[in-house]
Design a protein around this motif. Structure first.
Motif, PDB file in Angstrom:
ATOM      1  N   UNK A 126     -14.050  -9.445 -32.861  1.00 55.46           N
ATOM      2  CA  UNK A 126     -14.062 -10.841 -33.290  1.00 55.46           C
ATOM      3  C   UNK A 126     -13.374 -11.793 -32.325  1.00 55.46           C
ATOM      4  N   UNK A 127     -12.584 -11.273 -31.398  1.00 55.69           N
ATOM      5  CA  UNK A 127     -11.886 -12.128 -30.449  1.00 55.69           C
ATOM      6  C   UNK A 127     -11.530 -11.298 -29.219  1.00 55.69           C
ATOM      7  N   UNK A 128     -11.373 -11.953 -28.055  1.00 52.72           N
ATOM      8  CA  UNK A 128     -11.158 -11.207 -26.824  1.00 52.72           C
ATOM      9  C   UNK A 128     -10.228 -11.979 -25.895  1.00 52.72           C
ATOM     10  N   UNK A 129      -9.325 -11.226 -25.222  1.00 48.26           N
ATOM     11  CA  UNK A 129      -8.404 -11.815 -24.247  1.00 48.26           C
ATOM     12  C   UNK A 129      -8.545 -11.056 -22.925  1.00 48.26           C
ATOM     13  N   UNK A 130      -9.322 -11.573 -21.974  1.00 44.04           N
ATOM     14  CA  UNK A 130      -9.365 -10.980 -20.631  1.00 44.04           C
ATOM     15  C   UNK A 130      -8.195 -11.521 -19.796  1.00 44.04           C
ATOM     16  N   UNK A 131      -7.390 -10.628 -19.241  1.00 44.03           N
ATOM     17  CA  UNK A 131      -6.236 -11.005 -18.436  1.00 44.03           C
ATOM     18  C   UNK A 131      -6.554 -10.709 -16.974  1.00 44.03           C
ATOM     19  N   UNK A 132      -6.452 -11.730 -16.116  1.00 44.67           N
ATOM     20  CA  UNK A 132      -6.747 -11.584 -14.686  1.00 44.67           C
ATOM     21  C   UNK A 132      -8.158 -11.038 -14.472  1.00 44.67           C
ATOM     22  N   UNK A 133      -9.122 -11.688 -15.104  1.00 43.91           N
ATOM     23  CA  UNK A 133     -10.537 -11.290 -14.971  1.00 43.91           C
ATOM     24  C   UNK A 133     -11.005 -11.568 -13.543  1.00 43.91           C
ATOM     25  N   UNK A 134     -11.382 -10.520 -12.789  1.00 49.14           N
ATOM     26  CA  UNK A 134     -11.682 -10.710 -11.368  1.00 49.14           C
ATOM     27  C   UNK A 134     -12.917 -11.568 -11.110  1.00 49.14           C
ATOM     28  N   UNK A 135     -12.898 -12.232  -9.993  1.00 51.06           N
ATOM     29  CA  UNK A 135     -14.096 -12.884  -9.501  1.00 51.06           C
ATOM     30  C   UNK A 135     -15.197 -11.839  -9.351  1.00 51.06           C
ATOM     31  N   UNK A 136     -16.428 -12.237  -9.621  1.00 49.92           N
ATOM     32  CA  UNK A 136     -17.535 -11.276  -9.614  1.00 49.92           C
ATOM     33  C   UNK A 136     -17.748 -10.611  -8.248  1.00 49.92           C
ATOM     34  N   UNK A 137     -17.223 -11.186  -7.181  1.00 44.72           N
ATOM     35  CA  UNK A 137     -17.398 -10.547  -5.862  1.00 44.72           C
ATOM     36  C   UNK A 137     -16.672  -9.210  -5.790  1.00 44.72           C
ATOM     37  N   UNK A 174      -1.114 -10.705  -9.958  1.00 43.89           N
ATOM     38  CA  UNK A 174      -2.226 -10.013 -10.605  1.00 43.89           C
ATOM     39  C   UNK A 174      -1.764  -8.982 -11.627  1.00 43.89           C
ATOM     40  N   UNK A 175      -0.612  -8.368 -11.390  1.00 41.06           N
ATOM     41  CA  UNK A 175      -0.167  -7.289 -12.263  1.00 41.06           C
ATOM     42  C   UNK A 175       1.114  -7.588 -13.040  1.00 41.06           C
ATOM     43  N   UNK A 176       1.455  -8.835 -13.183  1.00 46.03           N
ATOM     44  CA  UNK A 176       2.650  -9.189 -13.957  1.00 46.03           C
ATOM     45  C   UNK A 176       2.535  -8.724 -15.411  1.00 46.03           C
ATOM     46  N   UNK A 177       1.330  -8.608 -15.937  1.00 49.85           N
ATOM     47  CA  UNK A 177       1.139  -8.159 -17.311  1.00 49.85           C
ATOM     48  C   UNK A 177       1.630  -6.724 -17.517  1.00 49.85           C
ATOM     49  N   UNK A 178       1.767  -5.962 -16.448  1.00 51.55           N
ATOM     50  CA  UNK A 178       2.181  -4.568 -16.584  1.00 51.55           C
ATOM     51  C   UNK A 178       3.668  -4.454 -16.903  1.00 51.55           C
ATOM     52  N   UNK A 179       4.064  -3.244 -17.278  1.00 54.78           N
ATOM     53  CA  UNK A 179       5.448  -2.935 -17.655  1.00 54.78           C
ATOM     54  C   UNK A 179       5.876  -3.804 -18.843  1.00 54.78           C
ATOM     55  N   UNK A 180       6.844  -4.691 -18.685  1.00 57.66           N
ATOM     56  CA  UNK A 180       7.352  -5.447 -19.836  1.00 57.66           C
ATOM     57  C   UNK A 180       6.372  -6.490 -20.352  1.00 57.66           C
TER      58      UNK A 180
END
Length: 286
Positions: A166-177, A232-238
């Motif tokens: 029902x809902x979605x959160x893409x974090x750091x969704x890469x450019x299609x290239x 790009x990876x700040x979401x990791x760890x804490x």
């Protein structure tokens, strides 16, 4: 060399790897602060194995599933070559607020197949009288969250879920290239509320302009915001400074929490006045 391998090499060369060590000030706004704080539920974890004994899912869930009513489900998508343990801060945080999180251990989640299979597994557990989750899950309120390759994976899983997610959160969704063949995603096909998140220092893979471009492609309910100083990876760890608004989004869209809604809807929405963030925009939010 595939685009996926090249992307992984670039991440490592940039020195952002999988450390996620950037630190941020305490949330500067009341709603963000509220939802960045650990929730009231004690958290338990468990592993799900397949017939050969290989762990295929990690689970994060409220220890006491009998309190707080039925628990919404969140399915997680790892970044390239990452594991759920690389995101312990976010996954435990969501469970502490009453969500049941199922995280595939697959190292490549771009197609979304593993992410969708994981949530289907949890839905089945709700009907399994031998499961601790029996009749404890709110299978009508399911969300998907993912990082990098997994961000594309959750878009694909959502588009292929026949309305289950029902809902979605893409974090750091890469450019299609940077997307390998078979992992392509189409944000313009999303029909559920979507929150695009990223970092201001993620200038090559998922730049602020890239995320704004994805936001503009979504015809329905959407929001976008970029955390200042995040890579790009700040979401990791804490989980860095991302925890508050990811949790608030899930509480808003899956639990109809009116306080959390104020983070994204209002005149102005709180996130739009939060100086820790930039590139904020919202449209068509209920």
């Amino acid at each position: 060399m595939t685009r996926r391998v090249l992307l992984n090499i670039i991440v490592l060369l940039l020195g952002i790897g999988m450390t996620g060590n950037a630190r941020f000030a305490t949330a500067a706004n009341a709603i963000e602060s509220t939802y960045a704080a650990t929730g009231s539920y004690a958290v338990s974890t468990a592993n799900v194995t397949n017939a050969s004994g290989t762990v295929i899912y990690n689970l994060y869930y409220p220890t006491n599933l009998s309190t707080g009513g039925l628990h919404p489900i969140i399915t997680w998508g790892n970044g390239t070559n990452a594991q759920p343990s690389n995101y312990y801060g976010l996954l435990n945080h969501l469970a502490s607020w009453g969500f049941v999180v199922v995280a595939s251990t697959d190292l490549t989640t771009g197609t979304g197949a593993e992410i969708l299979a994981a949530v289907n597994y949890m839905v089945a557990q709700n009907s399994n009288a031998g499961s601790i989750f029996y009749q404890k899950l709110d299978i009508t309120h399911v969300g998907a969250v993912g990082h990098s390759q997994g961000a594309g994976g959750v878009v694909n899983a959502t588009n292929n879920s026949s309305g289950l997610i029902k809902t979605v959160v893409p974090i750091a969704l890469p450019n299609q290239i940077w997307v390998s063949a078979g992992d392509e995603y189409y944000v313009q096909l999303l029909t559920v509320p979507v929150l695009f998140l990223g970092g201001s220092k993620d200038t090559i893979i998922a730049s602020p302009a890239t995320l704004t471009g994805y936001y503009n492609q979504v015809p329905g309910a959407a929001a976008v915001a970029v955390l200042k100083g995040a890579d790009h990876n700040t979401i990791q760890n804490t989980g860095g400074g991302f925890l508050g608004y990811i949790n608030a989004w899930m509480m808003y869209t899956l639990r109809n929490d009116t306080t959390a809604r104020g983070a994204f809807v209002g005149s102005p929405a709180e996130i739009n006045t939060n100086t820790l963030w930039q590139n904020q925009a919202e449209k068509n939010l209920p």
